[in-house]
Structure formats: C-alpha cells, structure tokens
Design a protein around this motif. Structure first.
Motif, PDB file in Angstrom:
ATOM      1  N   VAL A  30       0.832  -1.208   0.000  1.00  0.00           N
ATOM      2  CA  VAL A  30       0.000   0.000   0.000  1.00  0.00           C
ATOM      3  C   VAL A  30       0.868   1.259   0.000  1.00  0.00           C
ATOM      4  O   VAL A  30       0.587   2.216  -0.728  1.00  0.00           O
ATOM      5  N   SER A  31       1.938   1.279   0.802  1.00  0.00           N
ATOM      6  CA  SER A  31       2.801   2.465   0.835  1.00  0.00           C
ATOM      7  C   SER A  31       3.557   2.641  -0.484  1.00  0.00           C
ATOM      8  O   SER A  31       3.781   3.768  -0.917  1.00  0.00           O
ATOM      9  N   LEU A  32       3.916   1.541  -1.139  1.00  0.00           N
ATOM     10  CA  LEU A  32       4.580   1.646  -2.441  1.00  0.00           C
ATOM     11  C   LEU A  32       3.635   2.264  -3.468  1.00  0.00           C
ATOM     12  O   LEU A  32       4.010   3.194  -4.196  1.00  0.00           O
ATOM     13  N   ILE A  33       2.409   1.775  -3.505  1.00  0.00           N
ATOM     14  CA  ILE A  33       1.426   2.322  -4.445  1.00  0.00           C
ATOM     15  C   ILE A  33       1.168   3.797  -4.154  1.00  0.00           C
ATOM     16  O   ILE A  33       1.152   4.635  -5.064  1.00  0.00           O
ATOM     17  N   SER A  34       0.998   4.128  -2.886  1.00  0.00           N
ATOM     18  CA  SER A  34       0.732   5.510  -2.493  1.00  0.00           C
ATOM     19  C   SER A  34       1.916   6.425  -2.834  1.00  0.00           C
ATOM     20  O   SER A  34       1.731   7.536  -3.331  1.00  0.00           O
ATOM     21  N   THR A  35       3.123   5.945  -2.548  1.00  0.00           N
ATOM     22  CA  THR A  35       4.316   6.746  -2.851  1.00  0.00           C
ATOM     23  C   THR A  35       4.464   6.957  -4.350  1.00  0.00           C
ATOM     24  O   THR A  35       4.741   8.069  -4.805  1.00  0.00           O
ATOM     25  N   LEU A  36       4.276   5.894  -5.129  1.00  0.00           N
ATOM     26  CA  LEU A  36       4.375   6.025  -6.585  1.00  0.00           C
ATOM     27  C   LEU A  36       3.305   6.951  -7.138  1.00  0.00           C
ATOM     28  O   LEU A  36       3.560   7.731  -8.054  1.00  0.00           O
ATOM     29  N   LYS A  37       2.104   6.877  -6.577  1.00  0.00           N
ATOM     30  CA  LYS A  37       1.024   7.746  -7.046  1.00  0.00           C
ATOM     31  C   LYS A  37       1.329   9.214  -6.754  1.00  0.00           C
ATOM     32  O   LYS A  37       1.058  10.090  -7.567  1.00  0.00           O
ATOM     33  N   PHE A  41       6.768   7.641 -11.188  1.00  0.00           N
ATOM     34  CA  PHE A  41       7.915   6.744 -11.354  1.00  0.00           C
ATOM     35  C   PHE A  41       9.225   7.512 -11.472  1.00  0.00           C
ATOM     36  O   PHE A  41      10.246   7.106 -10.933  1.00  0.00           O
ATOM     37  N   ALA A  42       9.199   8.633 -12.174  1.00  0.00           N
ATOM     38  CA  ALA A  42      10.429   9.385 -12.447  1.00  0.00           C
ATOM     39  C   ALA A  42      11.036   9.991 -11.180  1.00  0.00           C
ATOM     40  O   ALA A  42      12.256  10.054 -11.046  1.00  0.00           O
ATOM     41  N   ASP A  43      10.186  10.423 -10.244  1.00  0.00           N
ATOM     42  CA  ASP A  43      10.683  11.072  -9.031  1.00  0.00           C
ATOM     43  C   ASP A  43      10.678  10.160  -7.810  1.00  0.00           C
ATOM     44  O   ASP A  43      10.889  10.627  -6.690  1.00  0.00           O
ATOM     45  N   PHE A  44      10.442   8.878  -8.027  1.00  0.00           N
ATOM     46  CA  PHE A  44      10.388   7.923  -6.916  1.00  0.00           C
ATOM     47  C   PHE A  44      11.743   7.850  -6.209  1.00  0.00           C
ATOM     48  O   PHE A  44      12.783   7.764  -6.850  1.00  0.00           O
ATOM     49  N   GLU A  45      11.711   7.902  -4.876  1.00  0.00           N
ATOM     50  CA  GLU A  45      12.921   7.758  -4.072  1.00  0.00           C
ATOM     51  C   GLU A  45      12.702   6.656  -3.046  1.00  0.00           C
ATOM     52  O   GLU A  45      11.700   6.662  -2.336  1.00  0.00           O
ATOM     53  N   LEU A  46      13.633   5.738  -2.979  1.00  0.00           N
ATOM     54  CA  LEU A  46      13.544   4.626  -2.042  1.00  0.00           C
ATOM     55  C   LEU A  46      13.412   5.130  -0.608  1.00  0.00           C
ATOM     56  O   LEU A  46      12.657   4.580   0.188  1.00  0.00           O
ATOM     57  N   ARG A  47      14.108   6.191  -0.282  1.00  0.00           N
ATOM     58  CA  ARG A  47      14.084   6.773   1.065  1.00  0.00           C
ATOM     59  C   ARG A  47      12.668   7.205   1.446  1.00  0.00           C
ATOM     60  O   ARG A  47      12.202   6.954   2.557  1.00  0.00           O
TER      61      ARG A  47
END
Length: 85
Positions: A30-37, A41-47
C-alpha cells in the motif's frame, strides 16, 4: 532429514506472528502504491517509500491486533464453520 534452521515458536505465538507478517506485506504494498502515485515513477525515491512504509507498518500492526477478533467474528457470520455449527 536436515535439522531446522531455527527453533519454531510455540503455537500461541501464531496470534501475533500472522498479523505481524500480514501488516509488513500489506503496508509495503500500500505504501509503495501511495508513494508512486504521489511522486510518479520518475521522481520515486527509495528513502521516501521506506519512510512511508515504516509509518504505515507502525499503524498497521497494532490495528490488526485490535481488529482481528472483530474480523473473525464478522467472518463467522458469512462463512460456515468447519464443524457446520
């Protein structure tokens, strides 16, 4: 037969281990989907995602422990018990 890698926990621990694993997996997704949304994708940061995941998990685990008895009870109204009662 080989020896187990570690000693298994006693059966009563299942009430805590299952919600622990479920909360880790679900909050991760859920947090991955929320973070990506929110970042794309271009500004996604693992941190950012790890921070969101940890915060989500800190909330998810205690909530699961609290609501699991209610969910079991509600489920018993929808699903027939194995004994048929």
């Amino acid at each position: 037969m080989s020896k187990p890698v570690f000693k298994k926990l006693p059966a009563p621990c299942m009430a805590y281990v299952m919600p622990l694993l479920l909360s880790i997996i679900m909050s991760c997704i859920v947090s991955l989907i929320s973070t990506l949304k929110s970042t794309g994708f271009a500004d996604f940061e693992l941190r950012l995602w790890c921070g969101a995941w940890f915060l989500s998990w800190v909330v998810a685990y205690p909530v699961l422990l609290l609501i699991l008895p209610l969910v079991r009870k509600l489920s018993s109204f929808i699903v027939e018990s194995p004994t048929g009662h």
